[in-house]
Design a protein around this motif. Structure first.
Motif: not given
Length: 341
Positions: A53, A50, A259-260, A57
Motif C-alpha cells: 500500500d 502494508w 495514511k496506512y 501510494c
C-alpha cells in the motif's frame, strides 16, 4: 557544424544522465524486519499488504525488503535496537523481549485486564500520546497492538485449575506473565517463541502460554495435547520506524506511511487476530486435543490469587521511574471497558 552538433549532443547526454541520476536518487528502499515465520498473519495480512500500500501510494518511489523470523535480521530480541541503530528502518517486535524496555506499555499485561485483541490494541493506541510515548524515544511509532487472551497449553498434563499448574514449567513471554504464572503455582521459563517447539519436544518445559495463532505458526500442535482457554492475559507488540529516517523522507512519502499506519492499521488488529487464532484452534480440534475452559468459579479463584501480584508488579513499575503506574492501569481499565461494550 560538427562542433555545433557535438556540443548539442553532449548537452543532451548530460541532461539525460542528470534525469536518470535524479530518478535513481528518488527511489528509496526501506528494510523492515519482524521475528515471526513468513506464514504468520503478521507477514501475510499485515506487513506485506502494508508495504504494498505504501509503495503504491508513493508511485513506486519507496519499496521494501522484508526480513521475517529465521533471517539474519529476524531475532526477536533485536527488533527495537536494530531500528534505533539504523540496521533496519522499520520493525514489528514483541514488547516484552528484551525485558524492561517498555514498562508503561507492559501494564496492559495485567491478568484479566482484557481477552480481546481489538479492545487491547485500540486502548494502547489511544493511550500512546499521553501515557506511553516517553518509552519510544528515537522511534516513530506506527502502531501498538496486542493479541487475544492467551491460553495455557501443555504436553502431558491436563490443567483446569490453579492446583493443576503447580510445579509445571511453563514458557513465559514477559516479566508480568512470569509473575502471574509464579503466583498461580507454575515455574515460568523465559524462551523466545522460536525455541518453544524443541523445548516442548525434549521435555525441557511442560507447556507454554500463547494465543492460538502462534501455536499454528510454530507447529506446536504437533507436540501439545491439552489447552486451557484461560483468557488470563495479553501481551503488547510494536510497529516502529527509525525517527531520523522517517524525518528525512520526502513529505509525500511520510504522508503515505502515515495514511496506512496509526488508527487505520490498529483498527484491523481485532479481526485479524480472530482469523489467525481460528487456524490454531481448528488444528487442535482436528488432532483430537482436549480443549478446556476456565470455569467461572475457578476464574474467581485466579482473580483473587492474582490481586497481590498486580499490586506488586505496579510497585515494581513505579520503582523503575514510572510514578503514575497506578494511574495508567486505571486508564487502561476504563478505556478497555469502553471498547469492550
Amino acid at each position: 557544424m560538427l562542433k555545433t552538433f557535438g556540443r548539442a549532443a553532449l548537452c543532451s547526454l548530460v541532461s539525460a544522465a542528470a534525469l536518470t541520476a535524479g530518478s535513481a536518487s528518488a527511489e528509496t528502499k526501506l528494510k523492515l524486519s519482524h521475528y515471526l515465520p513468513p506464514v504468520h498473519g503478521i507477514q501475510t495480512d499485515f506487513v506485506k499488504p502494508w508495504t504494498e500500500d505504501v509503495s503504491k501510494c508513493t508511485g513506486g518511489e519507496v519499496t521494501f525488503d522484508v526480513y521475517p523470523g529465521g533471517t539474519q535480521l529476524g531475532n526477536v530480541a533485536k527488533q527495537q535496537e536494530q531500528v534505533l541503530a539504523g540496521v533496519v528502518d522499520l520493525a514489528v517486535g514483541l514488547s516484552g523481549i528484551p525485558r524492561g524496555r517498555f514498562p508503561r506499555t507492559s501494564i496492559v499485561e495485567m491478568p484479566f485486564l482484557t481477552r480481546d485483541a481489538g479492545a487491547a490494541s485500540q486502548t494502547l493506541w489511544e493511550l500512546y500520546p499521553e501515557h506511553l510515548s516517553d518509552e519510544y524515544k528515537g522511534l516513530k511509532v506506527l502502531a501498538l497492538f496486542a493479541h487475544n487472551g492467551g491460553l495455557i497449553h501443555t504436553t502431558d498434563k491436563k490443567v483446569e485449575t490453579m492446583d493443576g499448574l503447580k510445579g509445571l514449567r511453563i514458557r513465559t513471554p514477559s516479566p508480568a506473565i512470569s509473575d502471574m504464572l509464579t503466583y498461580l503455582g507454575a515455574t515460568p521459563q523465559g524462551l523466545p517463541p522460536g525455541e518453544v517447539y524443541e523445548s516442548l519436544q525434549k521435555g525441557v518445559i511442560d507447556g507454554t502460554v500463547f494465543p492460538w495463532d502462534p501455536v499454528a505458526s510454530f507447529g506446536l500442535n504437533e507436540v501439545l495435547k491439552y489447552h486451557l482457554d484461560a483468557g488470563a492475559y495479553t501481551v503488547p507488540f510494536f510497529f516502529v520506524m527509525n525517527q531520523r529516517k522517517y524525518d528525512a523522507l520526502p513529505e509525500n512519502v511520510r504522508a503515505c506511511i502515515d495514511k496506512y499506519s496509526g488508527e487505520a492499521l490498529v483498527s484491523k488488529i481485532g479481526d485479524w487476530w480472530d482469523k489467525w487464532d481460528a487456524v490454531g484452534r481448528k488444528q487442535a480440534e482436528d488432532a483430537g486435543h482436549v480443549i478446556s475452559k476456565l470455569s467461572p468459579e475457578e476464574r474467581g479463584r485466579w482473580r483473587e490469587a492474582l490481586k497481590p501480584m498486580i499490586s506488586a508488579y505496579l510497585a515494581k513499575v513505579k520503582s523503575s521511574g514510572v510514578d503514575n503506574a497506578d494511574d495508567i492501569y486505571k486508564v487502561m481499565q476504563d478505556t478497555i471497558a469502553k471498547y469492550e461494550q
